[in-house]
Write a protein that holds these residues in place. Structure first.
Motif, PDB file in Angstrom:
ATOM      1  N   HIS A  60       0.691  -1.067   0.002  1.00  0.00           N
ATOM      2  CA  HIS A  60      -0.583   0.322  -0.068  1.00  0.00           C
ATOM      3  C   HIS A  60       0.530   1.560  -0.137  1.00  0.00           C
ATOM      4  CE1 HIS A  60      -4.435  -1.351   0.792  1.00  0.00           C
ATOM      5  NE2 HIS A  60      -3.090  -2.720   0.768  1.00  0.00           N
ATOM      6  N   ASP A  61       1.997   1.002  -0.204  1.00  0.00           N
ATOM      7  CA  ASP A  61       2.874   2.156  -0.195  1.00  0.00           C
ATOM      8  C   ASP A  61       3.633   2.630  -1.552  1.00  0.00           C
ATOM      9  OD1 ASP A  61       4.587   4.744   0.833  1.00  0.00           O
ATOM     10  OD2 ASP A  61       6.007   2.920   0.967  1.00  0.00           O
ATOM     11  N   ASP A  62       2.710   2.930  -2.240  1.00  0.00           N
ATOM     12  CA  ASP A  62       2.903   2.640  -3.605  1.00  0.00           C
ATOM     13  C   ASP A  62       1.668   3.284  -4.647  1.00  0.00           C
ATOM     14  OD1 ASP A  62       4.954   1.832  -5.407  1.00  0.00           O
ATOM     15  OD2 ASP A  62       3.249   1.489  -6.720  1.00  0.00           O
ATOM     16  N   PRO A  63       1.789   3.890  -5.680  1.00  0.00           N
ATOM     17  CA  PRO A  63       0.315   5.206  -6.434  1.00  0.00           C
ATOM     18  C   PRO A  63      -0.163   3.722  -7.093  1.00  0.00           C
ATOM     19  CG  PRO A  63       2.851   5.237  -6.837  1.00  0.00           C
ATOM     20  CD  PRO A  63       2.728   5.169  -5.786  1.00  0.00           C
ATOM     21  N   SER A  64       0.506   2.291  -7.211  1.00  0.00           N
ATOM     22  CA  SER A  64      -0.555   1.456  -8.405  1.00  0.00           C
ATOM     23  C   SER A  64      -1.900   0.764  -7.129  1.00  0.00           C
ATOM     24  CB  SER A  64       0.961   0.248  -8.632  1.00  0.00           C
ATOM     25  OG  SER A  64       1.364  -0.614  -7.027  1.00  0.00           O
ATOM     26  N   GLY A  65      -1.334   1.154  -6.206  1.00  0.00           N
ATOM     27  CA  GLY A  65      -2.808   0.288  -5.259  1.00  0.00           C
ATOM     28  C   GLY A  65      -4.135   1.389  -5.537  1.00  0.00           C
ATOM     29  N   VAL A  66      -4.096   2.898  -6.940  1.00  0.00           N
ATOM     30  CA  VAL A  66      -4.773   3.503  -7.040  1.00  0.00           C
ATOM     31  C   VAL A  66      -5.588   2.562  -8.394  1.00  0.00           C
ATOM     32  CG1 VAL A  66      -4.976   5.169  -9.149  1.00  0.00           C
ATOM     33  CG2 VAL A  66      -3.666   5.908  -6.616  1.00  0.00           C
ATOM     34  N   VAL A  67      -4.697   1.942  -9.295  1.00  0.00           N
ATOM     35  CA  VAL A  67      -5.588   1.273 -10.284  1.00  0.00           C
ATOM     36  C   VAL A  67      -6.264  -0.265  -9.848  1.00  0.00           C
ATOM     37  CG1 VAL A  67      -5.278   0.354 -12.584  1.00  0.00           C
ATOM     38  CG2 VAL A  67      -3.840   2.014 -12.659  1.00  0.00           C
ATOM     39  N   GLY A  68      -5.161  -0.551  -9.194  1.00  0.00           N
ATOM     40  CA  GLY A  68      -5.813  -2.168  -8.257  1.00  0.00           C
ATOM     41  C   GLY A  68      -6.889  -1.530  -7.752  1.00  0.00           C
ATOM     42  N   GLY A  69      -6.981  -0.278  -7.104  1.00  0.00           N
ATOM     43  CA  GLY A  69      -8.855   0.123  -6.111  1.00  0.00           C
ATOM     44  C   GLY A  69      -9.770   0.189  -7.151  1.00  0.00           C
ATOM     45  N   VAL A  70      -9.546   0.492  -7.992  1.00  0.00           N
ATOM     46  CA  VAL A  70     -10.711   0.461  -9.252  1.00  0.00           C
ATOM     47  C   VAL A  70     -10.899  -0.242 -10.358  1.00  0.00           C
ATOM     48  CG1 VAL A  70     -11.368   2.046 -11.338  1.00  0.00           C
ATOM     49  CG2 VAL A  70      -9.810   3.467  -9.644  1.00  0.00           C
ATOM     50  N   MET A  71      -9.693  -1.078  -9.811  1.00  0.00           N
ATOM     51  CA  MET A  71      -9.724  -2.794 -11.410  1.00  0.00           C
ATOM     52  C   MET A  71     -10.903  -3.139  -9.990  1.00  0.00           C
ATOM     53  SD  MET A  71      -9.336  -6.157 -11.238  1.00  0.00           S
ATOM     54  CE  MET A  71      -7.988  -6.787 -10.870  1.00  0.00           C
ATOM     55  N   GLY A  72     -11.001  -3.331  -8.531  1.00  0.00           N
ATOM     56  CA  GLY A  72     -11.479  -3.880  -7.357  1.00  0.00           C
ATOM     57  C   GLY A  72     -12.999  -3.375  -7.925  1.00  0.00           C
ATOM     58  N   LEU A  73     -13.038  -2.058  -8.346  1.00  0.00           N
ATOM     59  CA  LEU A  73     -14.474  -1.395  -7.701  1.00  0.00           C
ATOM     60  C   LEU A  73     -15.698  -2.334  -9.315  1.00  0.00           C
ATOM     61  CD1 LEU A  73     -14.233   1.456  -7.218  1.00  0.00           C
ATOM     62  CD2 LEU A  73     -14.927   0.246  -5.603  1.00  0.00           C
ATOM     63  N   ILE A  74     -14.597  -2.392 -10.227  1.00  0.00           N
ATOM     64  CA  ILE A  74     -14.981  -3.127 -11.551  1.00  0.00           C
ATOM     65  C   ILE A  74     -15.092  -4.249 -11.746  1.00  0.00           C
ATOM     66  CG2 ILE A  74     -14.514  -3.150 -14.027  1.00  0.00           C
ATOM     67  CD1 ILE A  74     -12.739  -0.156 -14.241  1.00  0.00           C
ATOM     68  N   LEU A  75     -14.086  -4.550 -11.333  1.00  0.00           N
ATOM     69  CA  LEU A  75     -14.645  -6.806 -10.938  1.00  0.00           C
ATOM     70  C   LEU A  75     -16.108  -6.686  -9.705  1.00  0.00           C
ATOM     71  CD1 LEU A  75     -13.699  -9.355 -11.611  1.00  0.00           C
ATOM     72  CD2 LEU A  75     -11.965  -9.261  -9.414  1.00  0.00           C
ATOM     73  N   GLY A  76     -15.912  -6.059  -8.870  1.00  0.00           N
ATOM     74  CA  GLY A  76     -17.008  -5.940  -7.647  1.00  0.00           C
ATOM     75  C   GLY A  76     -18.473  -5.556  -8.684  1.00  0.00           C
ATOM     76  N   SER A  77     -18.631  -4.998  -9.685  1.00  0.00           N
ATOM     77  CA  SER A  77     -19.654  -4.995  -9.523  1.00  0.00           C
ATOM     78  C   SER A  77     -20.261  -5.880 -10.627  1.00  0.00           C
ATOM     79  CB  SER A  77     -19.419  -3.668 -11.156  1.00  0.00           C
ATOM     80  OG  SER A  77     -18.968  -2.188  -9.634  1.00  0.00           O
ATOM     81  N   LEU A  78     -19.133  -6.717 -10.492  1.00  0.00           N
ATOM     82  CA  LEU A  78     -20.470  -8.204 -11.630  1.00  0.00           C
ATOM     83  C   LEU A  78     -21.357  -9.135 -10.613  1.00  0.00           C
ATOM     84  CD1 LEU A  78     -17.199  -8.749 -13.523  1.00  0.00           C
ATOM     85  CD2 LEU A  78     -19.272  -7.842 -14.557  1.00  0.00           C
TER      86      LEU A  78
END
Length: 312
Positions: A60-78
């Motif tokens: 979590h000490d890295d900006p890559s988590g931004v993309v990961g968090g959005v991907m999680g929301l998209i995946l969760g929407s299924l």
């Protein structure tokens, strides 16, 4: 929204102080809104739920988590019941920056804060979840407090973040540490009231295989696609940036989810997206430096606890 603000770099470059501009934009994005009780100081010596040596802190000490968090929301929407509850009880369409800011605030607190602060935050969210329940038009119930829904939300977020880490972090964790990350993130989901949370990559894969018959591309899911693919921002650079991070998030989806979303395979487009995002994240790492949250958390966790003197 967060990804939009991160990518208003076209304007920032013209300011003549690129690094300072990026840092300020990053800070404002992460603080678009916050949960009550968020703080990272004291008590001295308390490592929180995870601590400095955890995989959670490293990932979590890295900006890559931004993309990961959005991907999680998209995946969760299924998962239609989860998506229906979100649409009925959330204002993310009206206030995307605030909604995302509160989500970031919750995850940051659970990750970095002291144990009592994290536990109080979990109790706050539990109380909020009690109001998110009802019946879908087809008669199916939805309940944000139900263990199965908490697991789905937690696992999709953890999966998205670790996948983004593996793809975009310059020094990604090992397979054993991926298992440790899932086990650590499961603690957050359990604090919200879930039981039987998957705690390794193999368990997550098996969980997704079991969930796939329940997943669908519904009308409400289509709304999410439209929301995340719509460009945001006040200028052309910002809108292009928001499209880039949205594309990166969809690109992170597992193949079976990409198929449900009817996403075309475009190797050249994927290559351009991934290279562009890597450049952006390295720029952010070089410009922003260590976060204030991490600095406070490390100072708290490594401080010597106060010793109460006894007289008599």
């Amino acid at each position: 929204m967060l990804v939009t603000r991160l990518l208003e770099i076209g304007d920032l470059a013209m300011m003549g102080n690129l690094k300072r501009g990026i840092a300020l934009t990053w800070a404002k994005s992460l603080n678009a809104d916050s949960m009550p009780g968020e703080q990272y100081s004291g008590p001295a010596g308390d490592p929180g739920l995870f601590g400095p040596q955890s995989v959670m802190w490293y990932v979590h000490d890295d900006p890559s988590g931004v993309v990961g968090g959005v991907m999680g929301l998209i995946l969760g929407s299924l998962h239609e019941p989860t998506m229906h509850g979100t649409n009925k009880h959330s204002v993310y369409k009206d206030d995307p920056a605030g909604r995302l800011g509160r989500t970031v605030s919750f995850v940051n607190t659970m990750c970095w804060a002291s144990t009592p602060v994290a536990e109080k935050m979990a109790q706050t969210v539990q109380r909020m979840h009690k109001h998110v329940h009802g019946t879908m038009p087809d008669g199916r119930p939805y309940d944000a407090s139900a263990s199965e829904n908490l697991i789905w939300t937690g696992v999709t977020q953890a999966y998205g973040i670790i996948q983004a880490h593996l793809r975009y972090h310059p020094n990604p964790v090992s397979p054993a540490q991926v298992d440790q990350y899932f086990a650590e993130y499961a603690v957050i989901t359990e604090k919200l009231g879930a039981t039987g949370v998957p705690k390794s990559a193999a368990e997550v894969d098996a969980y997704f295989a079991a969930m796939r018959p329940q997943l669908t591309y519904s009308e409400e899911t289509a709304d999410v696609v439209g929301f995340f693919t719509r460009p945001f921002g006040k200028n052309q650079a910002a809108r292009a940036g928001s499209r880039l991070l949205s594309k990166a998030a969809f690109d992170l989806l597992p193949p079976w989810a990409r198929k449900l979303y009817r996403l075309p395979d475009s190797p050249i487009d994927q290559l351009i997206t991934r290279r562009s995002v890597r450049v952006l994240f390295q720029l952010l790492r070089d410009s922003v430096g260590e976060s204030v949250i991490k600095t406070e958390a490390v100072r708290r966790a490594t401080a010597r606890p106060e010793v109460l003197s006894q007289t008599g």
